[in-house]
Design a protein around this motif. Sequence first.
Motif, PDB file in Angstrom:
ATOM      1  N   SER A  34      44.269  35.145  40.365  1.00  0.00           N
ATOM      2  CA  SER A  34      45.129  34.774  39.235  1.00  0.00           C
ATOM      3  C   SER A  34      46.549  34.612  39.735  1.00  0.00           C
ATOM      4  O   SER A  34      46.952  35.254  40.701  1.00  0.00           O
ATOM      5  CB  SER A  34      45.063  35.847  38.143  1.00  0.00           C
TER       6      SER A  34
ATOM      7  N   ILE B 121      43.817  31.221  36.258  1.00  0.00           N
ATOM      8  CA  ILE B 121      42.736  31.979  36.902  1.00  0.00           C
ATOM      9  C   ILE B 121      41.877  30.969  37.668  1.00  0.00           C
ATOM     10  O   ILE B 121      41.481  29.933  37.107  1.00  0.00           O
ATOM     11  CB  ILE B 121      41.863  32.717  35.870  1.00  0.00           C
TER      12      ILE B 121
ATOM     13  N   LEU C 231      42.669  41.669  33.819  1.00  0.00           N
ATOM     14  CA  LEU C 231      41.659  40.771  34.373  1.00  0.00           C
ATOM     15  C   LEU C 231      40.700  41.565  35.269  1.00  0.00           C
ATOM     16  O   LEU C 231      39.491  41.331  35.250  1.00  0.00           O
ATOM     17  CB  LEU C 231      42.342  39.654  35.172  1.00  0.00           C
TER      18      LEU C 231
ATOM     19  N   PHE D  32      44.125  39.429  42.085  1.00  0.00           N
ATOM     20  CA  PHE D  32      44.779  39.242  40.778  1.00  0.00           C
ATOM     21  C   PHE D  32      46.286  39.431  40.923  1.00  0.00           C
ATOM     22  O   PHE D  32      46.797  40.535  40.810  1.00  0.00           O
ATOM     23  CB  PHE D  32      44.188  40.204  39.739  1.00  0.00           C
TER      24      PHE D  32
END
Lengths: 681, 129
Positions: free
Chosen positions: A603, A612, A538, A564
Motif C-alpha cells: 500500500s 493498494i 490493512l 503496507f
Amino acid sequence: MDKTEIDKLRKALSEEREKRVIAESKLEASERAFFNAIDQLRAEKRDVESEFEAKSVELEEFARFSNQSPYATMRISADGKLLYSNKKAREIVRGLPKEAQDSMQAAFFHKVSDALNSLAPVTGEFMIAKTTYHVTFASVQNLGYVNVFAVDISEQEKLRKYFDVLSSFSAHLIETQTEEDVAWTIAQQAISKLGYSDCVVYLKDPITGEFVQKSAYGSKNPRDLELANPIRIQPGKGIVGHVAAMQAGEYVDDVRKDERYIPDHMESISEICVPIVVNGETVAVIDSENSEYAFYGEEDLSILTAIASVASSRLQRIKAIQDVRQEKERFRSFVENAFGGIYIIRQNKFEYANAPFFEIIGYTEEEAFEDSFNFFEIITVTDAEAIKAIEERKSGDRSPKSYKLELDTKAGEKKHLAVNTTILEDDKGPYTLGICLDITFIEESRTQLTNLNLELEKRNEELRQFAHLASHNLRAPVTNLMGLLEHFDRTQPGCDTNEFIIQEFEKSVNSLSLTLEEMHQVLKMRAEKNVELNTIKLSDSFNQVTELIKEQIASADAIIFTDFDVDEIRYVKGHIDNIMLNMITNAIKYAKPQNKPEIRVSSALSGSDVIISFKDNGLGINMEKYGDQIFGMYKRFHSHPDSRGLGLYLVKTQVEQLGGSIEVESSPGMGSEFKITLRAN
Amino acid sequence: MNVLLVDDDSTFRFIFRKQVEKQNGLEIMHESEHGLAALEYLKSAISESKELPDVIILDINMPIMDGWMFLDDYSKWSKEAGIDIPVCMLSSTINQMDFDKSKTYSSVIDFFSKPFSSEHINRLLSLEV
C-alpha cells in the motif's frame, strides 16, 4: 528770534502764498464757468422766445386751423376760461353728463396750470365717454392761455390693452405644468387683467364627456383654490355645453332671455363663454358671468378667443410632455422591473444597465461602471453558437443574435446566461443593446439530469446484463437437471449410469445454489447505500483473510509478501476483506502450473488517496484482447474449475461505490498487477 | 454425421452423449472444453490430414475462448484454410441479442436452446450438410 524760528516763519509764509495762488486760480475758473453758463442760458432763452413767438398766432388763425382739424381743439385761459373750442370738441362735451363735464373741467384746469408753469407742453390721457384721448396742453406764456389738442387713441389703447392682457396671460400660461394649472391661471388672470368679477374654467372629463368645473375665481369661489363640489355640465347642455359643442365663443347680454341658460344661485345677467379647442376637440370652456346687463362685448370675445388659443397650444404641449413623461416612466419601469438583465454597451463601456443585470453579474453598479471594468473579461465563452455569433459581430453583422455565455461573478461563481444582442445606432454612434437571462439553474439542472440519466442508463445496462447472465446461469444447471432426469434409468435404480447421473445431479444442484447465492450477493451490494466507515488496518484484514484461506495457500505452496506503507485507513471493513480475499485467491487460482505463486501486497499514499497493489507472477492476461472485459460479470479468462467470473466484478463495483478505481497491468505469461485506488474518506 | 462438440460443461457433455447414444445418425468425433481447444483440434486435424467433422456444435459461455471469440477466429482461419464446416449454436441463453448476433456469422446455420432434445438431433440430420 533764532534762525530756526525764522526758517519756520518763512516756510509758513511761502505755504500760505501757494495756497492763495491756488484759491485765486480756482475762483477765476468758476467765474469763467458762471459767465459761460449765463451766456448759454441767454442763448437758450432767445431760442425758446423765438419759438413761442412763432407759435403765438392770433385766435382767428387758430380757429381757422382748428375747424379744419380732425382733432378736438380748445383754448383755455390761465384762469380756466374756455376761450375757444372747435366743432369736434363741442360734440364731445355736449354728449357728456353734467358730472362728467365737471370732473373733466377740473382735471383739465389742473393740466392747464401745469402747462403754464412749464416751458414744454404737458400731456395726459383722459377717458371721456368710454373713449381714450391723448391730450396735449401747450402754453403760450406771454399771452396767458393754453392751446389744447385731444386725439382719440381708443383703437391704439384697445390694441395695447389686448396685447398687454394677452402677453400677461401667455407669460403665466408658459409656467403651467398641468391642465389644472392652466384652468386656475386663466380664471385668476381674467379677474386681475380683464376686470371680470368672476371666471370659471371647465375641463372635459375624458371618461364621461362632461365639462367639470376645475377653477373658479371671483364670486363663485370666494375662499380658496379648493373646489369642494365642482359643477358638472352635460355635453350640449347650457350655454357652456352649447359653446363646447359649437366650438365658437359667444356672449349673452341677458341670460334671463336665453332658454339655454341653467340658472344657479348667482344673480347673473350677462355671460360670456369661449371654448378651448385642441386638435379639433373641445377640451375646456372659459366662462364668466356678470350682474350687469350686456357687460361683455366683441372686445371680450376677441380677447378671450385669443387667450383660448394660447391656452390650447399650452394644453397641447402639457399633454405632449405628460405623454412623453408617461412613456418614459412606462419604459423605465418596464426596463427596471424586467425579469432579465438589460444593458447598453458602447465602445466596451457600460452606458446603462438595469438592477436585475447587476444582480446577475454580481458586481455593483459603481464597480461595473468603473473604467477598469471590462464586461468581456468576466465572460467565458464555451458555446459554439456564441463563438460564431461573436465572430459575425466582429465582421460587422448587426442583426440580432442569441447565444449562451458563461461568466464568473465577483464572488467567483459560475453563471450561465442566455443572451440576445442587437446593434443599434443613435446620434452618438452604434451601441449594443443586450438582454440576458440567468439560466444557471436550468443549465445545472440539465447537466445534473444528463449525468443522472447516464448513470441510470449505466445501471440499467448493468441490470439488464445481470438479468441475462443470471437467467443464463440459472437456466444452464436447470436444463442439465432436466436432461439428466431424462436419462435416469428407473428400471435399474442402482446401475452405474444412474450412479453417475446422481453425481452429476449433485454438481448441477450445487451450481444452482451457488448462482443463487452470488445473485444475492450482487443484489445486496448494489442495494448498499449508507456504508459505515471505520478506522481499519490493512494488515489486520490481510491476516484475517490469509488465515481463512490458509489451506488453499498451503496447497498451492504460495508465498505472499506484504509491504503496507499505509496501514491505517478509514474505510468499510467488509469491502477491504472482500478485496483482499478476491485478489489473493485470484492470484493463487491463475498461477502458472509449474511455478510457485508469489504474491506481493503493498500500500502507498498518492496525494490523499491510498493505493493498494496486488502483484503476482501468474498466467497474466492478454490485455489487448480482454482488457475491456476483465471486470465484467461472469467473465472468465481461464479454464479453471473454481472460476466463476464474479470476483473482479464485485471488487470493482465496491471500489467504485466509494469513488475509487481499479486498474490492471498485465501481459500473458508475465504476471499481473492490480492497483486499487481508494478515495480518502 | 460427425460432430465436434464445444462446451465447457461436463454434465451437459454427458447428457449430449447419452442423447446421441439413444438415436442413430450422429457420431461425436471430438469434445472440446472451449473455443481455443476446438480451433487447435481442427488445425491439427488438417495438418495430420485427418477426417474433419461435418458440423460444429458450439456453446457460447465458455472460459478462455467463448463461442463468439471462436466464431471470430474460425471465420478468418476457415477461409485461409479453405474449409467450410457449418456451426450450430447450442446454448442455455434465451437472450434475443445472442440469436441476432449468431446470424451475423455466415457459418452459423442454426441455433438450439438447451435443454438438448431428440428434436434437435432430427433437425441436425435434416440439414443434410
